[in-house]
Design an enzyme around this catalytic site. Structure first.
Site, PDB file in Angstrom:
ATOM      1  N   CYS A   1       0.792  -1.163   0.052  1.00  0.00           N
ATOM      2  CA  CYS A   1       0.126  -0.202   0.026  1.00  0.00           C
ATOM      3  C   CYS A   1       0.942   1.246  -0.132  1.00  0.00           C
ATOM      4  O   CYS A   1       1.486   1.675   1.068  1.00  0.00           O
ATOM      5  CB  CYS A   1      -0.719  -0.054   1.082  1.00  0.00           C
ATOM      6  SG  CYS A   1      -1.846   1.556   1.314  1.00  0.00           S
TER       7      CYS A   1
ATOM      8  N   CYS B   1      -0.180   3.840   2.524  1.00  0.00           N
ATOM      9  CA  CYS B   1       0.526   3.348   3.861  1.00  0.00           C
ATOM     10  C   CYS B   1       1.498   3.952   4.231  1.00  0.00           C
ATOM     11  O   CYS B   1       2.199   4.461   5.417  1.00  0.00           O
ATOM     12  CB  CYS B   1       0.432   2.104   4.226  1.00  0.00           C
ATOM     13  SG  CYS B   1      -1.394   1.403   3.774  1.00  0.00           S
TER      14      CYS B   1
END
Length: 313
Positions: A74, A77
């Protein structure tokens, strides 16, 4: 979405964590409680797993725990996590950050209804508080965490963890809650939302300007409406009945509880637009109720109010 939920609108019991409370505990060197039990100070940033989550729940009764749901693949993230770590570290032990790799911990991912990541929430006294999803700017993180600390103080969670060997600061004396508020909190802890609603209604009858009682009443009414509901079944029912008011209401409520506030407002605004003018009043009332729950100064509320006004006029 990329803007934070108002932590003041705490959704106590919003995520079903019961299946994780009594899971068998296995050794996890990175987990904060395990480090503390070994004689060391609790780290401000640590990993948590399906197996060690029960320890983190207990820790949240002393100090607010921010939960960062992330994954290696991700990109957002990787942008957000360093910001979270920086702000938590600067707060000097008033918050801790527990990081959850959703790929390695599917039980937690399911328990927190992680439909998209990064997703950030908090635990206060064992109860979840939705914060935001998406990589938000550092200043917004600071603002949300400041509100989270205020919320935690209202619930008596005012401890700190030692930093660099320094002793934990003493919690300030907690101001006693008014009797009806205390009754409502006790009922919420027991899952008796009807009794909590009654207590808040009595508090408002005694003092119509009691903002805390009004906010609490809205929160508990929301939890009462979604109690026992299955999100997937609710979504299927709503898809089958696009203009079914109750079906759409339930999914919107579940989205708010899960922290997906923009989705909830969007659903209700689309329903409002699709209905004949004579049938719109309940949708408008539900929107106004949720606006008050999230907070009039929240960016998502401002956007939704603007769109509602354009549909009205």
């Amino acid at each position: 979405m990329s803007t934070p939920a108002a932590p003041g609108s705490v959704m106590r019991g919003a995520v079903d964590l019961s299946s994780l409370r009594n899971r068998p505990q296995s050794p996890a060197p990175a987990a904060a409680p395990a480090a503390a039990q070994d004689g060391g100070a609790t780290p401000l940033v640590f990993d948590v797993t399906d197996a060690t989550f029960g320890e983190v729940l207990e820790l949240s009764r002393t100090v607010p725990v921010v939960i960062d749901l992330w994954a290696e693949w991700c990109g957002p993230c990787k942008q957000l996590s360093p910001v979270l770590e920086k702000v938590v570290t600067e707060l000097g032990g008033r918050l801790v950050l527990a990081k959850v790799d959703v790929d390695a911990n599917p039980q937690l991912a399911q328990g927190f209804r992680a439909q998209s990541i990064p997703m950030v929430l908090a635990l206060v006294a064992g109860q979840p508080v939705p914060l935001f999803t998406g990589a938000v700017p550092e200043q917004q993180v600071r603002d949300v965490f400041a509100q989270l600390l205020q919320l935690a103080a209202q619930h008596g969670v005012t401890g700190t963890v030692p930093v660099d060997g320094a002793p934990a600061a003493e919690a300030p004396a907690e101001e006693a809650l008014p009797p009806l508020h205390a009754e409502a909190f006790a009922a919420i802890e027991e899952g008796d939302y009807a009794r909590a609603i009654s207590a808040y209604e009595k508090a408002l009858a005694e003092n119509p300007r009691d903002a805390d009682a009004r906010a609490g009443l809205g929160q508990v009414r929301l939890l009462d409406r979604v109690q026992g509901s299955d999100l997937q079944a609710a979504r299927a029912a709503a898809a089958a009945e696009p203009t079914g008011i109750e079906a759409q209401f339930l999914v919107a409520d579940l989205d708010v509880v899960g922290g997906h506030v923009d989705d909830a407002f969007g659903r209700l605004l689309e329903l409002f637009a699709a209905l004949p003018a004579a049938e719109r009043a309940p949708v408008r009332e539900r929107l106004l109720e949720l606006f008050g729950l999230i907070g009039d100064d929240d960016a998502r509320v401002i956007r939704a109010r603007t769109r509602l006004a354009s549909l009205l006029f």
